[in-house]
Scaffold this motif. Structure first.
Motif, PDB file in Angstrom:
ATOM      1  N   UNK A  89       0.829  -1.219  -0.036  1.00  0.00           N
ATOM      2  CA  UNK A  89      -0.005  -0.032  -0.082  1.00  0.00           C
ATOM      3  C   UNK A  89       0.889   1.166   0.091  1.00  0.00           C
ATOM      4  N   UNK A  90       0.839   2.153  -0.960  1.00  0.00           N
ATOM      5  CA  UNK A  90       1.614   3.312  -1.089  1.00  0.00           C
ATOM      6  C   UNK A  90       0.523   4.378  -0.942  1.00  0.00           C
ATOM      7  N   UNK A  91       1.081   5.490  -0.187  1.00  0.00           N
ATOM      8  CA  UNK A  91       0.377   6.521  -0.140  1.00  0.00           C
ATOM      9  C   UNK A  91       1.411   8.004  -0.899  1.00  0.00           C
ATOM     10  N   UNK A  92       0.671   8.776  -1.409  1.00  0.00           N
ATOM     11  CA  UNK A  92       1.583   9.910  -2.257  1.00  0.00           C
ATOM     12  C   UNK A  92       0.919  11.209  -1.633  1.00  0.00           C
ATOM     13  N   UNK A  93       1.855  11.864  -0.870  1.00  0.00           N
ATOM     14  CA  UNK A  93       1.295  13.110  -0.168  1.00  0.00           C
ATOM     15  C   UNK A  93       1.899  14.400  -1.321  1.00  0.00           C
ATOM     16  N   UNK A  94       0.926  15.031  -1.761  1.00  0.00           N
ATOM     17  CA  UNK A  94       1.413  16.246  -2.831  1.00  0.00           C
ATOM     18  C   UNK A  94       0.996  17.541  -1.959  1.00  0.00           C
ATOM     19  N   UNK A  95       2.276  18.351  -1.959  1.00  0.00           N
ATOM     20  CA  UNK A  95       2.217  19.640  -1.191  1.00  0.00           C
ATOM     21  C   UNK A  95       1.925  20.403  -2.469  1.00  0.00           C
ATOM     22  N   UNK A  96       0.562  21.005  -2.550  1.00  0.00           N
ATOM     23  CA  UNK A  96       0.110  21.731  -3.820  1.00  0.00           C
ATOM     24  C   UNK A  96       0.471  23.256  -3.241  1.00  0.00           C
TER      25      UNK A  96
END
Length: 336
Positions: A89-96
């Motif tokens: 399980x991979x989670x991608x956190x994107x700082x927009x």
């Protein structure tokens, strides 16, 4: 996940976005998949959760993997290797952050964010693995549940492509890290993607994530985040507040800017090292695929890339970017 509004299929901007995503998928599958073939974890080769064989300890090995029973029997330090998980399980956190859309000579940093998310997503989507995403936002982070399949990864990339670079209290980068902590139900991989220009107020939350998950930091940058050319009179605009300053960028100011940027960058990378996060450094003027391949090569040799190569091959001078925003955000200043 909500679907696009009706009529989106006829929107030329949406069509261009889908074409760009298809091109990213081809780049990842053709140029990277072969290089990373055979390694389930892709960007982070190495441990899983299933016990494997023991081997002699080597400098640089994680001491948490020490096998004390084998060490006691042989009187030689050994570690217990693990087998890569079959389902990850991979989670991608994107700082927009607003600074992602500052248009420099080599394009925006949003392009690198999309490339990094595509690389992680498409390399992690097979074999029953799931990919989820958390994006900074207004009032609260946007959490897109973890699901398998390439179609799901394409939908995630569409979200990144069309998301506004607007954040407010409750939806900041640190709030997004806490959102992952609540959403990720099992041990897995957390990938954080940011230009890290804001204050370093996220270290504690990243450390907490590291107690349950492996993680990777992707630092995206433009040459103008690192050095400002001495161009004389210029208008500098903060993309978060819209504030515009007219300044004379002479050699002294350019040198001060470069020193301030270096101090902030060192603070960011030191915090990531303390968290144990390897850093994949991508820059708008470089071939991001080559940077990914170099990163994986260093990891497979047991190295822990710390982002120092972000300033590698930096030109001594840069032309003025398009528009009146040559810097986007002062290093260390909140851009939310």
């Amino acid at each position: 996940m909500s679907r696009p509004d009706g009529g989106t299929r006829d929107d030329p901007v949406a069509a261009a976005s889908r074409a760009a995503i298809a091109q990213l998928e081809l780049l990842v599958t053709r140029r990277l998949d072969g290089v990373l073939n055979g390694d389930h974890r892709g960007l982070l080769p190495g441990p899983g959760t299933e016990p494997g064989e023991a081997r002699a300890y080597e400098p640089g090995d994680d001491v948490r993997t020490m096998d004390w029973s084998v060490t006691a029997r042989t009187t030689v330090p050994h570690i217990r290797q693990t087998i890569a998980d079959r389902e990850l399980e991979t989670w991608i956190v994107v700082d927009m952050a607003p600074s992602l859309d500052v248009e420099g000579r080599h394009g925006t940093k949003r392009r690198l964010v999309e490339a990094a998310a595509a690389t992680v997503g498409f390399l992690s989507a097979g074999g029953g693995s799931r990919v989820g995403m958390v994006l900074t936002g207004t009032g609260r982070p946007r959490v897109l549940r973890a699901t398998g399949g390439r179609d799901h990864v394409r939908r995630l990339l569409e979200e990144v492509s069309r998301s506004a670079t607007t954040t407010s209290p409750g939806g900041t980068f640190t709030d997004s890290l806490r959102g992952v902590r609540n959403a990720a139900r099992r041990h897995g991989l957390v990938v954080v993607i940011s230009d890290f220009l804001a204050e370093v107020d996220w270290e504690r939350d990243l450390r907490v994530l590291g107690t349950r998950h492996e993680f990777l930091a992707v630092h995206v940058a433009d040459p103008l985040d690192i050095a400002l050319p001495a161009v004389g009179a210029a208008l500098l605009q903060d993309p978060a507040t819209g504030e515009v300053l007219e300044v004379d960028v002479d050699d002294a100011l350019a040198a001060d800017y470069r020193r301030a940027a270096e101090v902030h960058r060192d603070e960011v990378h030191a915090a990531l090292r303390r968290c144990g996060a390897p850093v994949l450094a991508l820059r708008t003027d470089r071939d991001w695929i080559r940077d990914v391949i170099d990163f994986v090569g260093a990891r497979r040799q047991g190295g822990l890339p710390t982002g120092e190569n972000l300033v590698r091959d930096l030109p001594d001078d840069h032309p003025t970017p398009r528009g009146s925003t040559p810097t986007g955000s002062t290093p260390g200043r909140p851009n939310r």
